[in-house]
Design an enzyme around this catalytic site. Sequence first.
Site, PDB file in Angstrom:
ATOM      1  N   PRO A  10       0.794  -1.222   0.000  1.00  0.00           N
ATOM      2  CA  PRO A  10       0.000   0.000   0.000  1.00  0.00           C
ATOM      3  C   PRO A  10       0.827   1.273   0.000  1.00  0.00           C
ATOM      4  CG  PRO A  10      -0.091  -1.062   2.151  1.00  0.00           C
ATOM      5  CD  PRO A  10       0.594  -2.012   1.224  1.00  0.00           C
ATOM      6  N   ASN A  11       0.338   2.222  -0.747  1.00  0.00           N
ATOM      7  CA  ASN A  11       0.852   3.581  -0.846  1.00  0.00           C
ATOM      8  C   ASN A  11       2.157   3.706  -1.614  1.00  0.00           C
ATOM      9  OD1 ASN A  11      -1.321   4.758   0.690  1.00  0.00           O
ATOM     10  ND2 ASN A  11      -0.382   3.779   2.471  1.00  0.00           N
ATOM     11  N   ARG A  18       4.778  11.088  -2.098  1.00  0.00           N
ATOM     12  CA  ARG A  18       4.431  10.849  -0.690  1.00  0.00           C
ATOM     13  C   ARG A  18       5.667  10.965   0.194  1.00  0.00           C
ATOM     14  NH1 ARG A  18       4.173   5.249   1.932  1.00  0.00           N
ATOM     15  NH2 ARG A  18       3.376   5.730   3.994  1.00  0.00           N
ATOM     16  N   ASN A  74       8.027  -5.624  -0.624  1.00  0.00           N
ATOM     17  CA  ASN A  74       7.921  -4.401   0.157  1.00  0.00           C
ATOM     18  C   ASN A  74       6.435  -4.300   0.516  1.00  0.00           C
ATOM     19  OD1 ASN A  74       7.718  -1.871   1.258  1.00  0.00           O
ATOM     20  ND2 ASN A  74       9.035  -0.880  -0.250  1.00  0.00           N
ATOM     21  N   ALA A  77       3.031  -0.785   5.035  1.00  0.00           N
ATOM     22  CA  ALA A  77       2.455  -0.842   6.381  1.00  0.00           C
ATOM     23  C   ALA A  77       1.931  -2.232   6.749  1.00  0.00           C
ATOM     24  CB  ALA A  77       1.344   0.189   6.525  1.00  0.00           C
ATOM     25  N   GLU A  98      12.336  -9.500   2.523  1.00  0.00           N
ATOM     26  CA  GLU A  98      11.557  -8.343   2.976  1.00  0.00           C
ATOM     27  C   GLU A  98      12.355  -7.085   2.692  1.00  0.00           C
ATOM     28  OE1 GLU A  98       9.995  -6.344   7.130  1.00  0.00           O
ATOM     29  OE2 GLU A  98      10.557  -8.456   7.131  1.00  0.00           O
ATOM     30  N   HIS A 100      12.367  -2.626   2.657  1.00  0.00           N
ATOM     31  CA  HIS A 100      11.804  -1.319   3.016  1.00  0.00           C
ATOM     32  C   HIS A 100      12.728  -0.220   2.539  1.00  0.00           C
ATOM     33  CE1 HIS A 100       8.804  -3.259   5.469  1.00  0.00           C
ATOM     34  NE2 HIS A 100       9.767  -4.038   5.916  1.00  0.00           N
ATOM     35  N   ARG A 107      12.554   4.285  13.002  1.00  0.00           N
ATOM     36  CA  ARG A 107      11.318   5.066  12.935  1.00  0.00           C
ATOM     37  C   ARG A 107      10.450   4.788  14.149  1.00  0.00           C
ATOM     38  NH1 ARG A 107       8.718   4.870   7.212  1.00  0.00           N
ATOM     39  NH2 ARG A 107       7.585   6.591   8.167  1.00  0.00           N
TER      40      ARG A 107
END
Length: 147
Positions: A10-11, A18, A74, A77, A98, A100, A107
């Site tokens: 998502p996103n 973004r 990726n 969220a 995985e 990112h 974070r």
Amino acid sequence: MTSLLVLNGPNLNLLGQRQPEVYGHTTLSQIEEQCHQMAERLGITVAFGQSNHEGDLVDAIHNARGTYAGIVLNAGAYTHTSIALMDAISSTQIPVVELHLSNIHAREAYRHRSYIAPVAVGQICGFGPAGYSLAITALVGHLEDGT
């Protein structure tokens, strides 16, 4: 010829727009092109996908069986929330790296937990778009020699 699936959650379709202070200015289509270039250098092929919907990602992982030797994921969220993605990876037994763009461990605390990590062969985070090339290279190495 080895074929990998690069799957984005998502996103990530909004990359370049973004939160560029976190995710940079590179678009998802530019990352896709980088992935194809890396695949060509390695003598493999890659397919590229993105969905904002958890079930679509689960379906893509299921459908990868028998088609792709591994997946670079990726999950965005969903990394921190999706037991369904974890179960899909476990069920298919396809090697997954995985990935990112940002360093999730530097974070917010809720981003430190990954449901993907326990079922992945490894995790790459914090290297921005270059992480995709790193993940592809690492996954090919894993497939070639099991490490």
